[in-house]
Scaffold this motif. Structure first.
Motif, PDB file in Angstrom:
ATOM      1  N   UNK A 129     120.672  12.498   0.297  1.00 60.95           N
ATOM      2  CA  UNK A 129     122.328  13.375  -0.231  1.00 60.95           C
ATOM      3  C   UNK A 129     121.556  14.362  -0.429  1.00 60.95           C
ATOM      4  N   UNK A 130     120.272  15.216  -0.480  1.00 61.65           N
ATOM      5  CA  UNK A 130     120.497  16.470  -0.143  1.00 61.65           C
ATOM      6  C   UNK A 130     120.444  16.974   1.323  1.00 61.65           C
ATOM      7  N   UNK A 131     120.048  16.555   2.213  1.00 61.67           N
ATOM      8  CA  UNK A 131     119.703  16.902   3.158  1.00 61.67           C
ATOM      9  C   UNK A 131     121.445  16.271   4.046  1.00 61.67           C
ATOM     10  N   UNK A 132     121.759  15.294   3.137  1.00 59.56           N
ATOM     11  CA  UNK A 132     123.411  15.351   3.805  1.00 59.56           C
ATOM     12  C   UNK A 132     123.935  15.503   3.955  1.00 59.56           C
ATOM     13  N   UNK A 133     124.191  16.867   2.539  1.00 56.21           N
ATOM     14  CA  UNK A 133     125.243  18.163   2.385  1.00 56.21           C
ATOM     15  C   UNK A 133     125.537  18.846   3.940  1.00 56.21           C
ATOM     16  N   UNK A 134     124.690  19.518   3.987  1.00 58.24           N
ATOM     17  CA  UNK A 134     125.237  20.376   5.434  1.00 58.24           C
ATOM     18  C   UNK A 134     125.388  19.300   7.099  1.00 58.24           C
ATOM     19  N   UNK A 135     125.424  18.015   6.819  1.00 54.29           N
ATOM     20  CA  UNK A 135     126.082  17.422   8.026  1.00 54.29           C
ATOM     21  C   UNK A 135     127.515  17.296   7.476  1.00 54.29           C
ATOM     22  N   UNK A 136     127.390  16.782   6.064  1.00 57.18           N
ATOM     23  CA  UNK A 136     129.407  16.245   5.559  1.00 57.18           C
ATOM     24  C   UNK A 136     129.936  17.690   5.892  1.00 57.18           C
ATOM     25  N   UNK A 137     129.349  18.695   5.511  1.00 61.19           N
ATOM     26  CA  UNK A 137     129.941  20.179   5.721  1.00 61.19           C
ATOM     27  C   UNK A 137     130.484  20.074   7.768  1.00 61.19           C
ATOM     28  N   UNK A 138     129.052  19.940   8.161  1.00 63.71           N
ATOM     29  CA  UNK A 138     129.117  20.244   9.702  1.00 63.71           C
ATOM     30  C   UNK A 138     130.536  18.787  10.363  1.00 63.71           C
ATOM     31  N   UNK A 139     130.572  17.923   9.637  1.00 63.90           N
ATOM     32  CA  UNK A 139     131.478  16.583  10.445  1.00 63.90           C
ATOM     33  C   UNK A 139     133.427  17.278  10.051  1.00 63.90           C
ATOM     34  N   UNK A 140     132.648  17.547   8.576  1.00 65.95           N
ATOM     35  CA  UNK A 140     134.210  18.277   8.453  1.00 65.95           C
ATOM     36  C   UNK A 140     134.884  19.598   9.121  1.00 65.95           C
ATOM     37  N   UNK A 141     133.390  20.514   9.866  1.00 70.86           N
ATOM     38  CA  UNK A 141     134.076  21.913  10.279  1.00 70.86           C
ATOM     39  C   UNK A 141     134.732  21.521  11.644  1.00 70.86           C
ATOM     40  N   UNK A 142     133.959  19.948  12.804  1.00 68.40           N
ATOM     41  CA  UNK A 142     134.265  19.394  13.882  1.00 68.40           C
ATOM     42  C   UNK A 142     135.134  19.147  13.655  1.00 68.40           C
ATOM     43  N   UNK A 143     135.529  18.384  12.845  1.00 66.61           N
ATOM     44  CA  UNK A 143     137.305  17.635  12.500  1.00 66.61           C
ATOM     45  C   UNK A 143     138.363  18.712  12.206  1.00 66.61           C
ATOM     46  N   UNK A 144     138.015  19.625  11.374  1.00 70.03           N
ATOM     47  CA  UNK A 144     138.734  20.549  10.833  1.00 70.03           C
ATOM     48  C   UNK A 144     139.433  21.659  12.680  1.00 70.03           C
ATOM     49  N   UNK A 145     138.840  21.712  12.688  1.00 74.58           N
ATOM     50  CA  UNK A 145     138.344  22.559  14.183  1.00 74.58           C
ATOM     51  C   UNK A 145     139.490  21.824  15.087  1.00 74.58           C
ATOM     52  N   UNK A 146     138.788  20.748  15.473  1.00 69.17           N
ATOM     53  CA  UNK A 146     139.738  20.100  16.400  1.00 69.17           C
ATOM     54  C   UNK A 146     141.271  19.956  16.278  1.00 69.17           C
ATOM     55  N   UNK A 147     140.848  19.198  14.808  1.00 67.83           N
ATOM     56  CA  UNK A 147     142.903  19.840  14.381  1.00 67.83           C
ATOM     57  C   UNK A 147     143.606  20.456  14.823  1.00 67.83           C
ATOM     58  N   UNK A 148     142.875  21.955  14.395  1.00 71.19           N
ATOM     59  CA  UNK A 148     143.359  23.664  14.506  1.00 71.19           C
ATOM     60  C   UNK A 148     143.329  23.459  15.981  1.00 71.19           C
ATOM     61  N   UNK A 149     142.850  23.051  17.035  1.00 75.41           N
ATOM     62  CA  UNK A 149     143.073  23.201  18.241  1.00 75.41           C
ATOM     63  C   UNK A 149     144.595  22.616  18.757  1.00 75.41           C
ATOM     64  N   UNK A 150     144.444  21.519  17.874  1.00 74.67           N
ATOM     65  CA  UNK A 150     145.900  20.584  18.411  1.00 74.67           C
ATOM     66  C   UNK A 150     146.891  21.228  17.997  1.00 74.67           C
ATOM     67  N   UNK A 151     146.775  22.068  16.616  1.00 72.17           N
ATOM     68  CA  UNK A 151     148.295  22.872  16.307  1.00 72.17           C
ATOM     69  C   UNK A 151     148.750  23.509  16.629  1.00 72.17           C
ATOM     70  N   UNK A 152     147.327  24.352  17.185  1.00 67.14           N
ATOM     71  CA  UNK A 152     147.615  25.314  18.057  1.00 67.14           C
ATOM     72  C   UNK A 152     148.342  24.981  19.346  1.00 67.14           C
ATOM     73  N   UNK A 153     147.974  23.435  19.865  1.00 69.78           N
ATOM     74  CA  UNK A 153     148.835  23.236  21.567  1.00 69.78           C
ATOM     75  C   UNK A 153     150.688  23.196  21.120  1.00 69.78           C
ATOM     76  N   UNK A 154     150.489  22.827  19.926  1.00 66.60           N
ATOM     77  CA  UNK A 154     151.823  21.911  19.391  1.00 66.60           C
ATOM     78  C   UNK A 154     152.933  23.333  18.980  1.00 66.60           C
ATOM     79  N   UNK A 155     152.542  24.522  18.739  1.00 65.33           N
ATOM     80  CA  UNK A 155     153.190  25.868  18.301  1.00 65.33           C
ATOM     81  C   UNK A 155     153.836  26.560  20.013  1.00 65.33           C
ATOM     82  N   UNK A 156     155.050  25.916  20.155  1.00 61.80           N
ATOM     83  CA  UNK A 156     155.005  26.153  21.095  1.00 61.80           C
ATOM     84  C   UNK A 156     156.599  27.386  20.414  1.00 61.80           C
TER      85      UNK A 156
END
Lengths: 359, 359, 359, 359
Positions: free
Chosen positions: A332-359
């Motif tokens: 668990x203690x060492x998995x905390x930054x991994x959870x954050x990292x996966x969340x960060x990647x997921x959110x940035x991916x979603x954010x880039x998708x959102x940018x592509x949708x905004x005309x």
């Protein structure tokens, strides 16, 4: 694809626990972002073995080298290749399991699927591989930070010891002040003691990590198959030892009535709309609604225990196994930054998708 | 991609609740498979509204039309287009919510994300959309059946009423004999009563569905980001109202010690190796190990309740909403075939990947 | 995705001309394949600068290091990370173009797209980046060879000098015996002389590469958007300086009548069917038909010429540019192995797809 | 994926020539775009059989029905499902080829790949399938138009008859005024006569289509594998009967010296930079540079000719075939809108990617 995560912001990884190096390629990183190598190294250090007496004694510098995509301290929009050399492999420790399938490890399934496996230190199935995710997550965090999005995970349960109160009750940053990464100081101490006791018994213990994301714009996530919580769930379940994922009120909310579970909309500050409660966990119809996103990830106890276990070898014959090698009593203690990292990647991916949708 | 599921066996869907039709395209269906339209219709009927007095009174024939990809009763390897016409839309029921955001629905997030939405019957966010998944799942099941793989889901919890015993204690096929789709006859009756009571109160209730997959070959799933349970988790979390996913011993197993959680390998029948226990839920290192795969999916109570709720309108001003329209008091019974369909698609996709790896 | 090629067999690349290293990750490599590092190095040497006096004088060892995915000399089915360190960068040569857009280079488009660029040696747009493709192609060739598929490309035109006869007239292996890689000995000499003359004038010259694939199974390629020639075309057009692609009788065949262009089917050896002629180039309806696949790729003259040219700088003001740096007068000879590598990757990808379809 | 085109703006298609319907799903269409069904029908009519005496006599209304994704005349951001019913199938015409492989058709390769095929009217390999592309292209054009991007294709060669002059010499819109769609009035007449003569002989003839795109922003296309011309090439080569693709000066430019081929940058209007010549075809380093994009696509003569040809049947035995069915003597005129449609989809996809990159 097998070893690629994401659609617009992607991470492709390579590496085995006892191979020459582990690393990866980040593609889709926005250009012009200032990258501080210390920020990345800081995240790697949070995951690094040997931070405290709760973790494995394998000793790795985990020094990352960026090979491309950054010029004069800023990203160029081209892919960022990186690697971390493996240095402290004791491969000899693993000779005894060359032909043996350790219980609840990936030895057996890899062997049957591929007909060959790198048995040293768990090979590709080792959690060491996750450091590539840390690097990519650190890069994603650089962008998210400038967009006002913050991500904080913490250990909310180890074995029977559970943080009872809501994340809003704690200063989440304080989780980094103790070895288990739990913002509830008292519980943190109990968790530490439990992990030490379990370690002394040659056993291991599982638990739960909670993650909180603040500052998300409305509109992240896609209907149908790209729902934001489905993407987050996929990301989290791809972490070694993860066994479950729930967001908002999760499994517990399912016991409830609709009248107890619904979040009323109320007028928010500055023309925005917000919700009175947030049982939805910041996601409605698969799309972020601007409230805090929070979720929980269950991790099983590490499969490597330091007691003799019965198993079989490659020929299907019963043998006993008593692993050497160096392992964490609790991930668990060492998995905390991994959870954050996966969340960060997921959110940035979603954010880039959102940018592509905004005309 | 937003509205496509899968990599080698893919489903792309379209449709809104009150539009002309809902449907989709299945790509990657193996050629030469005998397709019986009645098998597909049977699965659609399991999801159809109006099966019992526990479900919505919307009355749809849900008659599927296959438009391509099947010739002389057999698949040709080309994409299978299909559609189901919408016939019983009462769009007038939704005029009152044209400008209002219903609590815990997708109205608000769709509006902000897209700037426009089809508000009638929930539009694209309606669970009616899932019937495309049922069609694709039925096609996938045709292939899986011939490979000896079976999938059975059932309602294991409704509100507080929970099936206590393990799935191995039940004849899972018997779940289809009652309206809630629970193989535990006594619990099924309690669940039915609870749903009726909740319905009478104008309220709704959530629960949990358990799914069991038998007969999987060893080797399904990919390391790192394509772990089988991560793919299953993604699939399940993409279903409307899903709030959590766990496989094997899930969240509960995380309380345990490694010595309590590990599954010992033992010699199996006919040269195979099996495990003494199956806490891993048939997946190790993200790859199927030949044991039963089982997992649980949490569903929240339906957001539409028949009592007045406070919310806001498009201008952010407080209003109250008292929905008309026809809704289920509990989605669980009708979600059972959806869970199976998503599992079937995920497994066939993984099976095609496995075939591509076998040189 | 931007920097990933392929679907089932994929290459993701990173690197800039004057960065620390160029490299990549190969994912989807079948397991159990014997990998000889010398075979890969041999292919890299074919692309390496400084092989003859027809190429750039940049001197790079181009020594590849495999970082993962190979264990005891065999592939393990996990991703193969690799890199080649850059050693002979003369970045100072490029200081003069830091703010200047060289004619027909990627300087301008990168600058506008990304707002920042690594101007040294062309950065990411340098043909040096293609060595990652060589490595992946060499791995793909290992598998194709064992399936009886061979790929051979050669220089069929340089400037006005053109091989008039059909590929069947030559021993294609003999192309490797001369510096231009042309199997027609006489034309090879003329081409060499032309390149030397052009080089002496500080100019550059373009040409055409022909590629021939033998031994393909029937069934490679997918209908609609994954037609084999569309995949090959995409692969070839992604090579630096490529301007055109045609397969079979290509542009010339389009002048013809159907009665002149059609290939009659005839009984073949051992139950197979073959065609009397092969104007189709081994692909019909987008799918390989078992005959030789052949295609041609046009390459423009290198943009860097050693004479003063007019252009503009970042501020849009007219300036003249007189490039230093080391460049090829003709890319064709070194592009031959790149064409082969891209063909190898495309075919292996299609072969894996075909395997996944065979139930 | 087999039957999906694009990454962010995607089209997935289904349908066979003599099946119930052909159609598709467009995903990633921006929301809030006004859609006029007449605009789409107009494009379909340009591809429709029976427009002139140069085309097949098959008589189809080709009336499109939009099934989702458009609400109150505007797109909602959700997928747009659509279909066109097949009405004028004379499947009996094809009974004679049930067991016979027509020369240079896809009959043989489909049969071997799939083990089964819909032989009626070419099944999935029929050019009729392209009408789904027309619909998606028409939707893409709606968006491109509002961004100031225009696309115009025309027939530039039929058999030996070739438009000698540059596209800049013509009013490209005038191509629509004649049956062959050629803006050079004299050549158009010659082409028409050639096609009629060839038709009278029961033969067919190929040719070349040129396409010109104006108004592109700088930055479309991605380095490495997603170069804009590689994406355009892929798109064009996926059209039935396409045999080659070249952009800018293409194959001819490859004969030239660098000093003859390079485009000098010059100061442009309003702070922009432009090029004195445009041999690059508007794309440099794989990325659009703001100049006109132009390319050429080669189409082979239609394989169906109305004379007896030798071939083999399913058992590999020689037979002769004398096709019935209705076919075009020359595909070029009807392929013009398909080229435009594929270009439109490719550009919109690239435009959405560019939007996602702009922070």
């Amino acid at each position: 694809m097998r070893n690629t995560f994401g659609t617009l912001f992607t991470l492709t990884t390579f590496g085995e626990s006892h191979g020459a190096a582990v690393g990866g390629i980040v593609d889709g990183m926005p250009s012009g972002v200032t990258v501080n190598i210390d920020d990345i190294q800081h995240e790697l250090n949070r995951r690094k073995p040997g931070q405290s007496n709760l973790t494995t004694s394998r000793c790795e510098a985990d020094q990352v080298e960026l090979l491309s995509g950054v010029f004069d301290g800023r990203t160029t929009g081209t892919p960022i290749g990186f690697l971390v050399r493996n240095t402290d492999q004791n491969s000899a420790d693993y000779e005894s399991i060359r032909e043996v399938f350790r219980p609840s490890h990936a030895d057996y399934t890899y062997q049957i699927k591929y007909g060959v496996r790198d048995y040293r230190g768990g090979g590709r199935a080792s959690a060491r591989i996750t450091l590539s995710r840390i690097v990519a997550g650190a890069l994603a965090k650089c962008v998210l930070r400038s967009e006002g999005i913050s991500i904080k995970a913490y250990t909310s349960q180890v074995g029977e010891i559970k943080v009872d109160e809501d994340y809003r009750k704690f200063n989440l940053a304080s989780a980094e002040l103790n070895a288990v990464r739990c913002p509830d100081e008292l519980k943190a101490q109990e968790m530490e003691q439990l992990i030490k006791r379990v370690k002394a018994e040659g056993d291991t213990v599982g638990g739960v990590i909670t993650c909180v994301i603040k500052g998300c714009p409305i509109g992240l996530g896609e209907p149908e198959f790209g729902k934001l919580h489905a993407q987050l769930g996929h990301a989290m379940l791809s972490i070694n030892a993860a066994k479950g994922f729930e967001y908002g009120t999760g499994f517990e909310g399912c016991i409830k009535r609709g009248s107890q579970q619904n979040d009323s909309f109320v007028p928010g500050v500055a023309n925005n709309i917000s919700t009175l409660t947030n049982r939805s966990g910041g996601i409605q119809g698969g799309i972020s609604n601007g409230e805090d996103i929070y979720f929980r990830v269950a991790f099983k106890p590490v499969a490597t225990i330091l007691t003799t276990q019965n198993t079989v070898n490659k020929d299907g014959r019963p043998v006993s196994v008593n692993p050497k090698g160096r392992h964490d009593p609790c991930v668990l203690p060492r998995a905390v930054p991994i959870v954050e990292a996966m969340a960060a990647m997921t959110l940035l991916d979603a954010l880039l998708a959102l940018k592509s949708e905004q005309f």
